[in-house]
Design a protein around this motif. Structure first.
Motif, PDB file in Angstrom:
ATOM      1  N   GLU A 131     -11.480  13.826 -13.085  1.00  0.00           N
ATOM      2  CA  GLU A 131     -11.689  12.374 -12.983  1.00  0.00           C
ATOM      3  C   GLU A 131     -10.832  11.761 -11.878  1.00  0.00           C
ATOM      4  N   ILE A 132      -9.752  12.443 -11.520  1.00  0.00           N
ATOM      5  CA  ILE A 132      -8.924  12.018 -10.392  1.00  0.00           C
ATOM      6  C   ILE A 132      -9.520  12.595  -9.103  1.00  0.00           C
ATOM      7  N   ALA A 133      -9.929  13.865  -9.169  1.00  0.00           N
ATOM      8  CA  ALA A 133     -10.462  14.546  -7.984  1.00  0.00           C
ATOM      9  C   ALA A 133     -11.678  13.816  -7.411  1.00  0.00           C
ATOM     10  N   ARG A 134     -12.513  13.273  -8.283  1.00  0.00           N
ATOM     11  CA  ARG A 134     -13.730  12.603  -7.790  1.00  0.00           C
ATOM     12  C   ARG A 134     -13.393  11.325  -7.035  1.00  0.00           C
ATOM     13  N   ILE A 135     -12.357  10.609  -7.484  1.00  0.00           N
ATOM     14  CA  ILE A 135     -11.952   9.384  -6.772  1.00  0.00           C
ATOM     15  C   ILE A 135     -11.326   9.767  -5.424  1.00  0.00           C
ATOM     16  N   ILE A 136     -10.549  10.841  -5.428  1.00  0.00           N
ATOM     17  CA  ILE A 136      -9.975  11.329  -4.165  1.00  0.00           C
ATOM     18  C   ILE A 136     -11.101  11.670  -3.195  1.00  0.00           C
ATOM     19  N   TYR A 137     -12.135  12.308  -3.718  1.00  0.00           N
ATOM     20  CA  TYR A 137     -13.264  12.668  -2.850  1.00  0.00           C
ATOM     21  C   TYR A 137     -13.925  11.408  -2.258  1.00  0.00           C
ATOM     22  N   VAL A 138     -14.123  10.422  -3.091  1.00  0.00           N
ATOM     23  CA  VAL A 138     -14.761   9.179  -2.625  1.00  0.00           C
ATOM     24  C   VAL A 138     -13.933   8.545  -1.508  1.00  0.00           C
ATOM     25  N   LEU A 139     -12.596   8.552  -1.664  1.00  0.00           N
ATOM     26  CA  LEU A 139     -11.725   7.957  -0.638  1.00  0.00           C
ATOM     27  C   LEU A 139     -11.695   8.805   0.639  1.00  0.00           C
ATOM     28  N   ALA A 140     -11.983  10.096   0.517  1.00  0.00           N
ATOM     29  CA  ALA A 140     -11.937  10.978   1.684  1.00  0.00           C
ATOM     30  C   ALA A 140     -13.243  10.968   2.462  1.00  0.00           C
ATOM     31  N   ASP A 141     -14.330  10.594   1.814  1.00  0.00           N
ATOM     32  CA  ASP A 141     -15.650  10.716   2.441  1.00  0.00           C
ATOM     33  C   ASP A 141     -16.111   9.351   2.968  1.00  0.00           C
ATOM     34  N   ASP A 142     -16.259   9.269   4.302  1.00  0.00           N
ATOM     35  CA  ASP A 142     -16.705   8.028   4.962  1.00  0.00           C
ATOM     36  C   ASP A 142     -18.004   7.470   4.383  1.00  0.00           C
ATOM     37  N   HIS A 143     -18.833   8.358   3.896  1.00  0.00           N
ATOM     38  CA  HIS A 143     -20.108   7.892   3.356  1.00  0.00           C
ATOM     39  C   HIS A 143     -19.880   6.852   2.257  1.00  0.00           C
ATOM     40  N   TRP A 144     -18.819   7.074   1.437  1.00  0.00           N
ATOM     41  CA  TRP A 144     -18.550   6.183   0.316  1.00  0.00           C
ATOM     42  C   TRP A 144     -17.519   5.114   0.631  1.00  0.00           C
ATOM     43  N   SER A 145     -16.605   5.394   1.538  1.00  0.00           N
ATOM     44  CA  SER A 145     -15.429   4.499   1.655  1.00  0.00           C
ATOM     45  C   SER A 145     -15.106   4.139   3.100  1.00  0.00           C
ATOM     46  N   SER A 146     -16.144   3.973   3.941  1.00  0.00           N
ATOM     47  CA  SER A 146     -15.913   3.744   5.369  1.00  0.00           C
ATOM     48  C   SER A 146     -15.146   2.451   5.656  1.00  0.00           C
ATOM     49  N   PHE A 147     -15.168   1.477   4.733  1.00  0.00           N
ATOM     50  CA  PHE A 147     -14.451   0.208   4.983  1.00  0.00           C
ATOM     51  C   PHE A 147     -13.175   0.110   4.138  1.00  0.00           C
ATOM     52  N   VAL A 148     -12.696   1.244   3.646  1.00  0.00           N
ATOM     53  CA  VAL A 148     -11.494   1.237   2.793  1.00  0.00           C
ATOM     54  C   VAL A 148     -10.363   1.920   3.533  1.00  0.00           C
ATOM     55  N   THR A 149      -9.297   1.174   3.816  1.00  0.00           N
ATOM     56  CA  THR A 149      -8.090   1.799   4.356  1.00  0.00           C
ATOM     57  C   THR A 149      -6.865   1.000   3.945  1.00  0.00           C
ATOM     58  N   GLY A 150      -5.736   1.695   3.797  1.00  0.00           N
ATOM     59  CA  GLY A 150      -4.494   1.032   3.390  1.00  0.00           C
ATOM     60  C   GLY A 150      -4.491   0.645   1.918  1.00  0.00           C
ATOM     61  N   ALA A 151      -5.425   1.204   1.161  1.00  0.00           N
ATOM     62  CA  ALA A 151      -5.589   0.787  -0.234  1.00  0.00           C
ATOM     63  C   ALA A 151      -4.959   1.780  -1.206  1.00  0.00           C
ATOM     64  N   GLY A 152      -4.609   1.273  -2.383  1.00  0.00           N
ATOM     65  CA  GLY A 152      -4.153   2.122  -3.479  1.00  0.00           C
ATOM     66  C   GLY A 152      -5.122   1.934  -4.628  1.00  0.00           C
ATOM     67  N   TRP A 153      -5.719   3.005  -5.114  1.00  0.00           N
ATOM     68  CA  TRP A 153      -6.742   2.910  -6.173  1.00  0.00           C
ATOM     69  C   TRP A 153      -6.124   3.399  -7.475  1.00  0.00           C
ATOM     70  N   LEU A 154      -5.945   2.483  -8.415  1.00  0.00           N
ATOM     71  CA  LEU A 154      -5.422   2.834  -9.736  1.00  0.00           C
ATOM     72  C   LEU A 154      -6.490   3.557 -10.537  1.00  0.00           C
TER      73      LEU A 154
END
Ligand code: NAD
Length: 257
Positions: free
Chosen positions: A222-245
């Motif tokens: 459940e942590i690994a999937r969020i890490i994947y989303v933050l690593a993959d531009d397809h899902w998180s291209s406009f996310v930077t400098g963020a902390g995801w709880l």
């Protein structure tokens, strides 16, 4: 040179690390795993595993040199390796402090800095380029007897913002995940020490689960999937400098409630 995207994951042999390896492999990435201990036989191995102490900058440089012999770019870096020393402040030695900071923050700084050209190369080619730091809820709310660890995770979150700002022009996104309690060897070892040590670990896990809004601790995937989303531009291209709880709501609830 392969056309598959490549990720470097530290702490790959640990509870969350193994789940991160599995998630990126499921998504078709080429995975390079680093850990100071051997990869456990019973788990599907990363494509390439190197035994590296990330707290040793010379070892990091040497291992990266070997990586460069095989790939000319990295599409993601996950700084996941960490250690926890659970002690009251008055019992925390300078060596405890330095050991924790060296693995949890300094290594993330040094590896990211040294891997920067590989990530920038991917970005230059218009490909994915992202760093994910694995911080902790302890970056934003903490408890007794874990100060060195909490301070290291707070620093990692600040480093996330600083890196995001400096490296955005190079096309590299930098984010952090802040997991709450996840059922891994680190969590169990932490529960077995410190101020809660008198109780049985399974009973403590159950107690901990009750404190989250969702009513259970997380499983590593459940942590690994969020890490994947933050690593993959397809899902998180406009996310930077963020902390995801990712804490099952633990920090959403007032402790005075
Ligand atoms: P874990 O102890 O199972 O895994 C950590 C891994 O890091 C281990 O395999 C260890 O060998 C490796 N490591 C430690 N020092 C190293 C070094 N110097 N060089 C290379 N590798 C090193 O712990 P985990 O729960 O899987 O933790 C993974 C990440 O998640 C850590 O950053 C941790 O702080 C964070 N986290 C965990 C929890 C939790 O409840 N388990 C909660 C919040 C954050």
């Amino acid at each position: 040179m392969t056309h598959r995207r490549t990720v470097l994951i530290t702490g790959a042999a640990g509870g969350i690390g193994r789940a991160i390896v599995a998630e990126f492999q499921r998504q078709g990435w080429q995975v390079i795993g680093w850990d100071r201990v051997p990869y456990p036989e019973s788990y599907p191995k990363p494509g390439w595993f190197q035994q590296v102490d990330v707290a040793d900058p010379a070892a990091v440089d040497a291992a990266l040199q070997r990586v460069r012999a095989h790939v000319d770019r990295l599409h993601a870096l996950v700084n996941n390796a960490a250690i926890q020393i659970a002690k009251p402040l008055l019992e925390t030695t300078l060596q405890d402090w330095d050991t924790v900071q060296a693995v949890n923050v300094r290594a993330a700084f040094w590896l990211s800095r040294q891997a920067y050209p590989l990530l920038a190369r991917a970005a230059q080619e218009g490909e994915n380029a992202a760093i994910v730091h694995v911080a902790s809820v302890h970056a934003v709310a903490t408890s007794a007897n874990i100060a060195a660890y909490a301070a290291s995770k707070g620093a990692l979150l600040a480093l996330t913002r600083a890196m995001a700002i400096e490296w955005a022009p190079a096309g590299i996104r930098v984010n952090a995940v802040l997991p709450g309690a996840v059922d891994t060897p680190m969590l169990r070892a932490g529960l077995a020490r410190g101020h809660l040590a008198a109780h049985d670990v399974d009973a403590q896990l159950a107690e901990l689960a009750q404190r989250t809004v969702i009513g259970r601790v997380a499983q590593p995937h459940e942590i690994a999937r969020i890490i994947y989303v933050l690593a993959d531009d397809h899902w998180s291209s406009f996310v930077t400098g963020a902390g995801w709880l990712v804490d099952g709501g633990a920090t959403a609830r007032l402790s005075t409630e």
